[in-house]
Motif scaffolding. Sequence first.
Motif, PDB file in Angstrom:
ATOM      1  N   HIS A 121      22.993 -32.818 -13.773  1.00 23.68           N
ATOM      2  CA  HIS A 121      23.804 -33.539 -14.400  1.00 23.68           C
ATOM      3  C   HIS A 121      24.939 -33.919 -13.308  1.00 23.68           C
ATOM      4  N   LYS A 122      25.226 -35.279 -13.361  1.00 23.19           N
ATOM      5  CA  LYS A 122      26.196 -35.835 -12.387  1.00 23.19           C
ATOM      6  C   LYS A 122      27.725 -35.955 -12.831  1.00 23.19           C
ATOM      7  N   CYS A 123      28.555 -35.469 -12.098  1.00 20.75           N
ATOM      8  CA  CYS A 123      29.937 -35.359 -12.683  1.00 20.75           C
ATOM      9  C   CYS A 123      30.903 -35.278 -11.408  1.00 20.75           C
ATOM     10  N   THR A 124      32.154 -35.500 -11.659  1.00 24.13           N
ATOM     11  CA  THR A 124      33.252 -35.652 -10.803  1.00 24.13           C
ATOM     12  C   THR A 124      34.471 -34.473 -10.491  1.00 24.13           C
ATOM     13  N   SER A 125      33.969 -33.609 -11.217  1.00 26.75           N
ATOM     14  CA  SER A 125      34.921 -32.439 -11.135  1.00 26.75           C
ATOM     15  C   SER A 125      34.375 -31.176 -11.574  1.00 26.75           C
ATOM     16  N   VAL A 126      35.043 -29.978 -11.112  1.00 30.77           N
ATOM     17  CA  VAL A 126      34.568 -28.769 -11.192  1.00 30.77           C
ATOM     18  C   VAL A 126      34.460 -28.381 -12.597  1.00 30.77           C
ATOM     19  N   ARG A 127      35.472 -28.657 -13.342  1.00 31.31           N
ATOM     20  CA  ARG A 127      35.689 -28.255 -14.720  1.00 31.31           C
ATOM     21  C   ARG A 127      34.330 -28.997 -15.699  1.00 31.31           C
ATOM     22  N   HIS A 128      33.976 -30.315 -15.049  1.00 25.32           N
ATOM     23  CA  HIS A 128      32.942 -30.626 -15.943  1.00 25.32           C
ATOM     24  C   HIS A 128      31.774 -30.162 -15.276  1.00 25.32           C
ATOM     25  N   LEU A 130      31.180 -27.104 -14.512  1.00 27.23           N
ATOM     26  CA  LEU A 130      31.295 -25.688 -15.308  1.00 27.23           C
ATOM     27  C   LEU A 130      30.774 -26.014 -16.583  1.00 27.23           C
ATOM     28  N   LYS A 131      30.875 -27.105 -17.433  1.00 27.75           N
ATOM     29  CA  LYS A 131      30.656 -27.356 -18.819  1.00 27.75           C
ATOM     30  C   LYS A 131      29.264 -27.445 -18.912  1.00 27.75           C
ATOM     31  N   ALA A 132      28.776 -28.448 -17.618  1.00 31.74           N
ATOM     32  CA  ALA A 132      27.192 -28.618 -17.563  1.00 31.74           C
ATOM     33  C   ALA A 132      26.433 -27.634 -17.384  1.00 31.74           C
ATOM     34  N   GLU A 133      26.949 -26.422 -16.488  1.00 36.17           N
ATOM     35  CA  GLU A 133      26.341 -25.258 -16.265  1.00 36.17           C
ATOM     36  C   GLU A 133      26.255 -24.343 -17.718  1.00 36.17           C
ATOM     37  N   ALA A 134      27.146 -24.592 -18.567  1.00 34.46           N
ATOM     38  CA  ALA A 134      27.290 -23.666 -19.647  1.00 34.46           C
ATOM     39  C   ALA A 134      26.304 -24.333 -20.800  1.00 34.46           C
ATOM     40  N   VAL A 135      25.863 -25.650 -20.849  1.00 25.96           N
ATOM     41  CA  VAL A 135      24.938 -26.146 -21.804  1.00 25.96           C
ATOM     42  C   VAL A 135      23.474 -25.934 -21.119  1.00 25.96           C
ATOM     43  N   GLY A 136      23.256 -25.447 -19.940  1.00 26.32           N
ATOM     44  CA  GLY A 136      22.095 -25.170 -19.594  1.00 26.32           C
ATOM     45  C   GLY A 136      21.383 -25.972 -18.478  1.00 26.32           C
ATOM     46  N   VAL A 137      22.072 -26.936 -17.710  1.00 25.39           N
ATOM     47  CA  VAL A 137      21.521 -27.672 -16.726  1.00 25.39           C
ATOM     48  C   VAL A 137      20.977 -26.971 -16.039  1.00 25.39           C
ATOM     49  N   THR A 138      19.794 -27.400 -15.180  1.00 24.80           N
ATOM     50  CA  THR A 138      19.329 -26.730 -13.928  1.00 24.80           C
ATOM     51  C   THR A 138      20.049 -26.788 -12.751  1.00 24.80           C
ATOM     52  N   ALA A 139      20.986 -27.948 -12.424  1.00 22.49           N
ATOM     53  CA  ALA A 139      21.596 -28.230 -11.287  1.00 22.49           C
ATOM     54  C   ALA A 139      22.683 -29.232 -11.773  1.00 22.49           C
ATOM     55  N   VAL A 140      23.823 -29.281 -10.729  1.00 20.17           N
ATOM     56  CA  VAL A 140      24.633 -30.296 -10.848  1.00 20.17           C
ATOM     57  C   VAL A 140      24.935 -31.329  -9.679  1.00 20.17           C
ATOM     58  N   SER A 141      25.071 -32.336  -9.568  1.00 15.06           N
ATOM     59  CA  SER A 141      25.395 -33.333  -8.605  1.00 15.06           C
ATOM     60  C   SER A 141      26.884 -33.741  -8.871  1.00 15.06           C
ATOM     61  N   ILE A 142      27.579 -33.427  -7.786  1.00 12.29           N
ATOM     62  CA  ILE A 142      28.929 -33.621  -7.840  1.00 12.29           C
ATOM     63  C   ILE A 142      29.603 -34.669  -7.021  1.00 12.29           C
ATOM     64  N   ASP A 143      30.459 -35.635  -7.408  1.00 13.32           N
ATOM     65  CA  ASP A 143      30.677 -36.707  -6.703  1.00 13.32           C
ATOM     66  C   ASP A 143      32.085 -36.608  -6.351  1.00 13.32           C
ATOM     67  N   GLY A 144      32.315 -36.856  -4.871  1.00 13.75           N
ATOM     68  CA  GLY A 144      33.610 -36.995  -4.383  1.00 13.75           C
ATOM     69  C   GLY A 144      34.256 -38.174  -4.581  1.00 13.75           C
ATOM     70  N   PHE A 145      35.279 -38.217  -4.264  1.00 15.28           N
ATOM     71  CA  PHE A 145      36.387 -39.615  -4.518  1.00 15.28           C
ATOM     72  C   PHE A 145      35.639 -40.820  -3.661  1.00 15.28           C
ATOM     73  N   GLU A 146      35.018 -40.489  -2.302  1.00 22.16           N
ATOM     74  CA  GLU A 146      34.473 -41.496  -1.576  1.00 22.16           C
ATOM     75  C   GLU A 146      33.260 -42.315  -2.140  1.00 22.16           C
ATOM     76  N   CYS A 147      32.739 -41.731  -3.536  1.00 23.63           N
ATOM     77  CA  CYS A 147      31.510 -42.506  -3.892  1.00 23.63           C
ATOM     78  C   CYS A 147      31.745 -43.797  -4.505  1.00 23.63           C
ATOM     79  N   ALA A 148      30.533 -44.486  -4.688  1.00 21.14           N
ATOM     80  CA  ALA A 148      30.539 -45.599  -5.310  1.00 21.14           C
ATOM     81  C   ALA A 148      30.461 -45.515  -6.630  1.00 21.14           C
ATOM     82  N   GLY A 149      30.853 -46.347  -7.430  1.00 19.53           N
ATOM     83  CA  GLY A 149      30.951 -46.344  -8.932  1.00 19.53           C
ATOM     84  C   GLY A 149      32.245 -45.599  -9.287  1.00 19.53           C
ATOM     85  N   HIS A 150      32.021 -44.506 -10.485  1.00 14.78           N
ATOM     86  CA  HIS A 150      33.103 -44.023 -10.951  1.00 14.78           C
ATOM     87  C   HIS A 150      33.086 -42.561 -10.382  1.00 14.78           C
TER      88      HIS A 150
END
Length: 328
Positions: A121-128, A130-150
């Motif tokens: 699951h791709k997200c932009t904050s630690v809080r999101h 952690l929510k993804a981890e709680a629902v059972g995703v295998t891994a997280v992709s976390i976007d810093g402010f430098e990223c393209a898109g949102h």
Amino acid sequence: MLTTRFTEALGIEHPIVQGGMMWVGRAELAAAVSEAGGLGMITALTQPTPADLVKEIARARTLTDKPFGVNLTILPSINPPPYDEYRRAIVDSGVTIVETAGSNPEPHMELFREHGVRVIHKCTSVRHALKAEAVGVTAVSIDGFECAGHPGEDDVPGLILIPAAADQLTIPFIASGGFADGRGLAAALALGADGINMGSRFMCTVESPIAEAVKERIVAASELDTNLIFRTLRNTARVAKNAISDEVVQILNAGGQFEDVRPLVAGTRGRKVFEEGDLDAGIWTVGQVQGLIHDIPPAGEVVRRIVAQAEEILRRRLTLFGDPAPVG
């Protein structure tokens, strides 16, 4: 080899992911990244229908027998795509890796779990994350402010976000936003990530299905050549700096609303940029990392040289402390 928790969980050789990108994540690019040992991604909604997605997945399998995934981005829409049908197309095609983004992945998890699909699951904050981890995703992709898109609305760059995520997550995670070479991969690993996700770097490769003029603009551009649009609407997006994005920023900063810029930001106009190479036809996404992109190589070469450079950097840094003491 740079073996990490992420490579082990996904069954890939190198901790490098080509993230899902609208109009870019097609079979040729995804297969080239996967064939080189990374993880390529087909973008589901680039395909007009779920049936077309099934065909694109089959096409990728003629190009590589290595693992690749499918990106499914869920965003609010007046006329939403048939997300359920796209999910079904993914599982019926036997794909076992999915990148979700845009919204909470929980509504998709039951079907994916039933079919043994591992979700990043791709997200932009630690809080999101952690929510993804709680629902059972295998891994997280976390976007810093430098990223393209949102990049979200917290404006936290990767240098802070990556170690902050490492401090709280227990599942593997990869860092996204600002990565283009082995220096970035080495830095991400040092900060606690298990790999990197790259979009802009893979846009600028031989197999990327976008106009050559766009690739050449990325090579020529600096880290200063992006705009942040929709800031006043709390829906920030980082896009290439051009006549259209300059106009959007000007209108919104003067108090305009989304309806005032809707014709300028239509997705069909951005697609025209990628397909025809008219750089001012619409808005198009690219990250600040374009300032580190200087060529248009094959995607597989990008993967191989990033890994080689990262390994060389990490080994060289270890020598600063002398030979390690023998174990045992």
